[in-house]
Design a protein around this motif. Structure first.
Motif, PDB file in Angstrom:
ATOM      1  N   ASP A 126      68.803  28.533-110.269  1.00 32.65           N
ATOM      2  CA  ASP A 126      69.551  27.226-110.701  1.00 32.65           C
ATOM      3  C   ASP A 126      71.366  27.243-110.370  1.00 32.65           C
ATOM      4  OD1 ASP A 126      69.376  25.937-113.188  1.00 32.65           O
ATOM      5  OD2 ASP A 126      70.088  28.053-114.746  1.00 32.65           O
ATOM      6  N   GLY A 127      71.773  26.807-111.187  1.00 32.05           N
ATOM      7  CA  GLY A 127      72.924  26.817-110.397  1.00 32.05           C
ATOM      8  C   GLY A 127      73.062  25.771-109.137  1.00 32.05           C
ATOM      9  N   ILE A 167      67.775  25.086-101.958  1.00 30.77           N
ATOM     10  CA  ILE A 167      67.014  25.644-101.117  1.00 30.77           C
ATOM     11  C   ILE A 167      65.676  24.627-101.831  1.00 30.77           C
ATOM     12  CG2 ILE A 167      66.376  28.336-101.634  1.00 30.77           C
ATOM     13  CD1 ILE A 167      65.901  28.863-104.713  1.00 30.77           C
ATOM     14  N   LEU A 168      65.613  23.637-102.680  1.00 31.40           N
ATOM     15  CA  LEU A 168      64.302  22.916-103.215  1.00 31.40           C
ATOM     16  C   LEU A 168      64.289  21.727-101.737  1.00 31.40           C
ATOM     17  CD1 LEU A 168      63.187  21.764-105.320  1.00 31.40           C
ATOM     18  CD2 LEU A 168      65.042  20.107-106.017  1.00 31.40           C
ATOM     19  N   PRO A 169      64.776  21.772-101.208  1.00 33.30           N
ATOM     20  CA  PRO A 169      64.429  20.422-100.286  1.00 33.30           C
ATOM     21  C   PRO A 169      63.182  21.445 -98.811  1.00 33.30           C
ATOM     22  CG  PRO A 169      66.887  20.714-100.222  1.00 33.30           C
ATOM     23  CD  PRO A 169      65.840  21.608-101.136  1.00 33.30           C
ATOM     24  N   PRO A 200      59.855  30.244-115.281  1.00 31.77           N
ATOM     25  CA  PRO A 200      60.858  30.088-116.048  1.00 31.77           C
ATOM     26  C   PRO A 200      62.111  31.520-116.449  1.00 31.77           C
ATOM     27  CG  PRO A 200      59.006  31.143-117.639  1.00 31.77           C
ATOM     28  CD  PRO A 200      58.389  30.920-115.832  1.00 31.77           C
ATOM     29  N   ASN A 201      62.417  32.184-115.408  1.00 27.09           N
ATOM     30  CA  ASN A 201      62.747  34.063-115.077  1.00 27.09           C
ATOM     31  C   ASN A 201      64.214  33.738-115.472  1.00 27.09           C
ATOM     32  OD1 ASN A 201      61.522  33.822-112.966  1.00 27.09           O
ATOM     33  ND2 ASN A 201      61.405  36.107-112.323  1.00 27.09           N
ATOM     34  N   LEU A 202      64.499  32.866-115.575  1.00 27.74           N
ATOM     35  CA  LEU A 202      66.195  32.699-115.353  1.00 27.74           C
ATOM     36  C   LEU A 202      66.410  33.849-116.127  1.00 27.74           C
ATOM     37  CD1 LEU A 202      66.875  28.427-115.649  1.00 27.74           C
ATOM     38  CD2 LEU A 202      65.862  30.010-112.870  1.00 27.74           C
ATOM     39  N   TYR A 244      66.311  22.175-117.860  1.00 30.06           N
ATOM     40  CA  TYR A 244      66.723  22.942-116.573  1.00 30.06           C
ATOM     41  C   TYR A 244      65.432  21.672-115.416  1.00 30.06           C
ATOM     42  CZ  TYR A 244      64.912  26.630-113.254  1.00 30.06           C
ATOM     43  OH  TYR A 244      65.028  27.148-112.101  1.00 30.06           O
ATOM     44  N   ARG A 245      65.246  20.859-116.430  1.00 25.44           N
ATOM     45  CA  ARG A 245      64.370  20.246-115.464  1.00 25.44           C
ATOM     46  C   ARG A 245      65.001  19.046-114.674  1.00 25.44           C
ATOM     47  NH1 ARG A 245      61.915  15.483-116.479  1.00 25.44           N
ATOM     48  NH2 ARG A 245      59.914  14.559-114.497  1.00 25.44           N
ATOM     49  N   GLN A 246      65.984  18.590-115.238  1.00 21.98           N
ATOM     50  CA  GLN A 246      66.607  17.422-115.055  1.00 21.98           C
ATOM     51  C   GLN A 246      67.671  18.339-114.250  1.00 21.98           C
ATOM     52  OE1 GLN A 246      66.897  14.664-115.977  1.00 21.98           O
ATOM     53  NE2 GLN A 246      68.244  14.389-114.063  1.00 21.98           N
ATOM     54  N   ARG A 247      68.476  19.333-114.114  1.00 21.52           N
ATOM     55  CA  ARG A 247      69.283  20.153-112.848  1.00 21.52           C
ATOM     56  C   ARG A 247      68.216  20.141-111.717  1.00 21.52           C
ATOM     57  NH1 ARG A 247      70.136  23.466-117.340  1.00 21.52           N
ATOM     58  NH2 ARG A 247      69.306  25.201-116.356  1.00 21.52           N
ATOM     59  N   ILE A 248      67.346  20.845-111.948  1.00 23.14           N
ATOM     60  CA  ILE A 248      66.095  20.237-110.798  1.00 23.14           C
ATOM     61  C   ILE A 248      66.083  19.062-109.858  1.00 23.14           C
ATOM     62  CG2 ILE A 248      64.330  20.750-109.376  1.00 23.14           C
ATOM     63  CD1 ILE A 248      63.833  23.323-112.053  1.00 23.14           C
ATOM     64  N   LEU A 249      65.718  18.092-110.855  1.00 21.33           N
ATOM     65  CA  LEU A 249      66.189  16.346-110.388  1.00 21.33           C
ATOM     66  C   LEU A 249      67.323  16.231-109.624  1.00 21.33           C
ATOM     67  CD1 LEU A 249      64.126  14.991-113.250  1.00 21.33           C
ATOM     68  CD2 LEU A 249      62.562  15.506-111.246  1.00 21.33           C
ATOM     69  N   ASP A 250      68.331  16.439-110.217  1.00 21.26           N
ATOM     70  CA  ASP A 250      69.818  16.417-109.989  1.00 21.26           C
ATOM     71  C   ASP A 250      69.888  16.894-108.136  1.00 21.26           C
ATOM     72  OD1 ASP A 250      70.024  14.478-112.514  1.00 21.26           O
ATOM     73  OD2 ASP A 250      71.398  16.601-112.678  1.00 21.26           O
ATOM     74  N   ALA A 251      69.552  17.487-108.021  1.00 14.27           N
ATOM     75  CA  ALA A 251      70.122  18.828-107.410  1.00 14.27           C
ATOM     76  C   ALA A 251      68.639  17.856-105.399  1.00 14.27           C
ATOM     77  CB  ALA A 251      69.286  20.015-107.146  1.00 14.27           C
ATOM     78  N   LEU A 252      67.778  16.861-106.748  1.00 13.81           N
ATOM     79  CA  LEU A 252      66.644  16.434-105.032  1.00 13.81           C
ATOM     80  C   LEU A 252      66.730  15.916-104.403  1.00 13.81           C
ATOM     81  CD1 LEU A 252      63.562  14.330-107.177  1.00 13.81           C
ATOM     82  CD2 LEU A 252      63.927  16.797-105.324  1.00 13.81           C
ATOM     83  N   PRO A 253      66.286  16.054-102.861  1.00 12.31           N
ATOM     84  CA  PRO A 253      67.230  15.196-101.811  1.00 12.31           C
ATOM     85  C   PRO A 253      67.083  13.606-101.833  1.00 12.31           C
ATOM     86  CG  PRO A 253      66.128  16.948-100.537  1.00 12.31           C
ATOM     87  CD  PRO A 253      65.646  16.579-102.767  1.00 12.31           C
TER      88      PRO A 253
END
Ligand SMILES: NC(=O)N[C@@H](CC(=O)O)C(=O)O
Ligand SMILES: [Zn+2]
Ligand SMILES: [Zn+2]
Length: 353
Positions: free
Chosen positions: A28-29, A35-37, A50-52, A65-74
């Motif tokens: 998270d954060g 790491i997502l790219p 989900p083990n945050l 959490y899903r939105q934070r992932i989408l916001d971090a997408l390249p």
């Protein structure tokens, strides 16, 4: 005297339907963006663990959490995070209905309390979850299991096999139609159980468990970057996993369990469990399949079987792997610190383009 050798031609490029990673930790954060790219370069979708801290236990938390992932997408990258909820003793059956109706939650995850990283909030006794499991079975929501007993009296190397007998078999007797994914299997017993069992069950297999046995933990000294849970096992188990993954059986599919921890927390007196494989995931699997003479089975394992089990459409794009020696960096950025990828600093034989 002449020696006869047979050489089996293997291709120099391999193009497959775009794969999915059915077991991934993104944390998270500011970690997500670093790491997502690596994942989106290779995979169209991933099942997000989900083990945050604190764990993702409600549909609303998973939405955030899903939105934070989408916001971090390249920029310009298309990727679908397939969210999961963390099952606890207190999860309510109504939450299953809400999760199912959300459309973005694809499974619940069972961590036996104390079994692995961030599992303190996990289930202490599955008997407490009967109503939830009943509802999951009814709506077709899969249960993903970290398949190890957390009993300190059981030898670490036996915890998966004991889980099958003590937890999995009784659970599946009680809920025979519940879809179950036995995550990151590491033993011959698990591979054989999944292969032979009745009803809707499947298993993910990580790259490290296909490529390494427990000797890798001790080559010339202790090697914390090969430490994950369930821990690497003997060679006989690795061979059974390779046989399962390359068999073409749709019950076995790709889940990296890429589980990043900062370098300093791995190289530590009490090092964290988890191998970071996102940066070279498909390359690692390609080596394992090639060594087994089964590159032609990689696409089913990586791109079809998981989607089919989860009832998702198969991806339409492609991923090309090229035979090419390249050196993986020894360390990579990880939020404000660094991380050591699996095989960091070493040469890879395949490159995902
Ligand atoms: N596999 C691991 O060794 N660690 C995972 C947790 C898990 O998948 O069990 C993690 O979140 O770090
Ligand atoms: Zn696990
Ligand atoms: Zn995991």
């Amino acid at each position: 005297m002449t020696t006869q050798t047979t050489s089996i031609a293997t291709p120099d490029t391999l193009t497959i339907t775009r794969p999915d990673d059915l077991h991934l930790h993104l944390r998270d954060g500011n970690i997500i963006a670093s790491i997502l790219p690596e994942t989106t370069r290779q995979f169209a979708r991933a099942i997000i663990m989900p083990n945050l801290r604190p764990p993702v236990v409600t549909t609303e938390q998973a939405r955030g959490y899903r939105q934070r992932i989408l916001d971090a997408l390249p920029a310009g990258m298309s990727f679908e995070p397939l969210m999961t909820l963390y099952l606890t003793d207190n999860t309510r059956a109504e939450e299953i209905t809400t999760a199912h109706e959300s459309g973005f939650i694809h499974a619940l995850k069972l961590y036996p309390a104390g079994a692995t990283t961030n599992s303190d909030a996990g289930v202490t006794d599955l008997a407490r979850c009967s109503a939830v499991l009943e509802r999951m079975q009814a709506v077709g929501m899969p249960l993903l299991v970290h398949g190890e007993v957390a009993d300190s009296a059981v030898d670490t190397f036996d915890r998966e096999a004991v889980f099958i007998d003590k937890v999995l078999i009784p659970l599946r007797r009680q809920f025979p139609a519940l879809k179950i994914v036995f995550e990151h299997i590491t033993t011959r017993q698990a591979a054989e159980y999944v292969r032979d069992a009745e009803g809707p069950i499947a298993a993910t297999i990580t790259p490290q468990h296909l490529l390494y046995n427990r000797n890798a933990l001790f080559v010339g000294g202790i090697r914390p970057h090969f430490y994950c849970l369930p821990v690497l096992k003997r060679e006989e188990h690795r061979l059974a996993l390779v046989a399962a993954a390359t068999s073409g059986n749709p019950r076995f599919f790709l889940g990296t369990d890429s589980a990043p921890h900062a370098k300093g927390l791995k190289e530590h007196a009490c090092g964290c469990a988890g191998c970071y494989s996102a940066a070279n995931a498909m390359e690692l699997y390609a080596e394992a399949f090639e060594d087994a003479g089964a590159l032609d089975r990689l696409e089913g394992f990586a791109s079809f079987h998981g989607a089919d089990f989860y009832g998702l459409p198969r991806n339409t794009g492609t991923l090309t792997l090229k035979r090419m020696d390249w050196q993986l960096p020894a360390e990579m950025p990880f939020g404000d610190t660094t991380i050591v990828p699996l095989r960091g600093g070493e040469t890879m034989r395949w490159k995902a383009l």
